[in-house]
Design an enzyme around this catalytic site. Sequence first.
Site, PDB file in Angstrom:
ATOM      1  N   CYS A 194     -10.783  -3.452  -3.916  1.00  0.00           N
ATOM      2  CA  CYS A 194      -9.801  -4.410  -4.460  1.00  0.00           C
ATOM      3  C   CYS A 194     -10.487  -5.687  -4.931  1.00  0.00           C
ATOM      4  O   CYS A 194     -10.099  -6.284  -5.940  1.00  0.00           O
ATOM      5  CB  CYS A 194      -8.734  -4.722  -3.421  1.00  0.00           C
ATOM      6  SG  CYS A 194      -7.617  -3.333  -3.137  1.00  0.00           S
ATOM      7  N   GLU A 216       0.411   5.347   0.603  1.00  0.00           N
ATOM      8  CA  GLU A 216      -0.511   6.380   1.077  1.00  0.00           C
ATOM      9  C   GLU A 216      -0.068   7.766   0.609  1.00  0.00           C
ATOM     10  O   GLU A 216       1.008   7.929   0.020  1.00  0.00           O
ATOM     11  CB  GLU A 216      -0.601   6.300   2.607  1.00  0.00           C
ATOM     12  CG  GLU A 216      -1.172   4.959   3.053  1.00  0.00           C
ATOM     13  CD  GLU A 216      -1.378   4.835   4.550  1.00  0.00           C
ATOM     14  OE1 GLU A 216      -0.904   5.699   5.323  1.00  0.00           O
ATOM     15  OE2 GLU A 216      -2.035   3.844   4.956  1.00  0.00           O
ATOM     16  N   CYS A 249     -10.050  -5.269   0.575  1.00  0.00           N
ATOM     17  CA  CYS A 249     -11.178  -4.344   0.713  1.00  0.00           C
ATOM     18  C   CYS A 249     -12.113  -4.512  -0.484  1.00  0.00           C
ATOM     19  O   CYS A 249     -11.772  -5.149  -1.493  1.00  0.00           O
ATOM     20  CB  CYS A 249     -10.686  -2.896   0.830  1.00  0.00           C
ATOM     21  SG  CYS A 249     -10.235  -2.146  -0.750  1.00  0.00           S
ATOM     22  N   CYS A 269      -4.226   0.604  -2.270  1.00  0.00           N
ATOM     23  CA  CYS A 269      -3.992  -0.620  -1.499  1.00  0.00           C
ATOM     24  C   CYS A 269      -2.909  -1.486  -2.144  1.00  0.00           C
ATOM     25  O   CYS A 269      -2.624  -1.380  -3.345  1.00  0.00           O
ATOM     26  CB  CYS A 269      -5.264  -1.457  -1.443  1.00  0.00           C
ATOM     27  SG  CYS A 269      -6.620  -0.715  -0.528  1.00  0.00           S
ATOM     28  N   GLU A 289      -3.102  -4.675  -2.847  1.00  0.00           N
ATOM     29  CA  GLU A 289      -3.646  -5.607  -3.852  1.00  0.00           C
ATOM     30  C   GLU A 289      -3.718  -4.947  -5.225  1.00  0.00           C
ATOM     31  O   GLU A 289      -3.372  -5.551  -6.242  1.00  0.00           O
ATOM     32  CB  GLU A 289      -5.044  -6.079  -3.443  1.00  0.00           C
ATOM     33  CG  GLU A 289      -5.081  -6.870  -2.148  1.00  0.00           C
ATOM     34  CD  GLU A 289      -5.304  -5.999  -0.926  1.00  0.00           C
ATOM     35  OE1 GLU A 289      -4.769  -4.872  -0.866  1.00  0.00           O
ATOM     36  OE2 GLU A 289      -6.005  -6.454  -0.010  1.00  0.00           O
ATOM     37  N   ASN A 293       0.830  -1.210   0.000  1.00  0.00           N
ATOM     38  CA  ASN A 293       0.000   0.000   0.000  1.00  0.00           C
ATOM     39  C   ASN A 293       0.862   1.257   0.000  1.00  0.00           C
ATOM     40  O   ASN A 293       1.937   1.297   0.610  1.00  0.00           O
ATOM     41  CB  ASN A 293      -0.987  -0.005   1.175  1.00  0.00           C
ATOM     42  CG  ASN A 293      -0.343  -0.137   2.535  1.00  0.00           C
ATOM     43  OD1 ASN A 293       0.670  -0.806   2.690  1.00  0.00           O
ATOM     44  ND2 ASN A 293      -0.933   0.485   3.539  1.00  0.00           N
TER      45      ASN A 293
END
Length: 158
Positions: free
Chosen positions: A116, A63, A113, A72, A74, A61
Amino acid sequence: MKERLITLRLTEKSYNELSKEDAELVASARAATDGSYAPYSNFHVGAAIRLDDGTIVTGANQENAAFPSGICAERTAAFYAGSKHIGRRFTAIAIAAREGGSKELTSYNISPCAACRQVLLEYEKLAGNGIRVLMASQTNVLEADSVATLVPLAFSDF
Ligand code: THU
């Protein structure tokens, strides 16, 4: 009125029950957490995707101070794999995370999530095979045999 019950089937495996290939994939996801840039959440996620030629592509991930701009682990891995390994099918993805400064994985399993899942679902449809999802914790791995398993009533336009 009728009630509809949707169930999903997962397999819980201890680390020594994993195949050699899956153990390698989970280890790759774990190693990928080192590439996480997560100064805001301090939640370091790693993902590792196995392609149909055996290649493993990882992501973490990333940010950003403008929060929604982050991405993310994934999707980092999936978009890289889609960009660099053109036409290769995804066969499995492993996800793992560390919290704060801990060197250990989380005590609970990390599942992708919803955004994803939606992205992975499309790669699954492109592949024409289930993409197995390996959700790691410090002590075990939960496995779904496809992304579709994790997305009941999915949106799809093709
Ligand atoms: N995150 C992932 O990388 N994958 C997930 O499946 C859930 C959340 C990231 C996003 C954010 O950088 C941090 O974890 C905390 O939510």
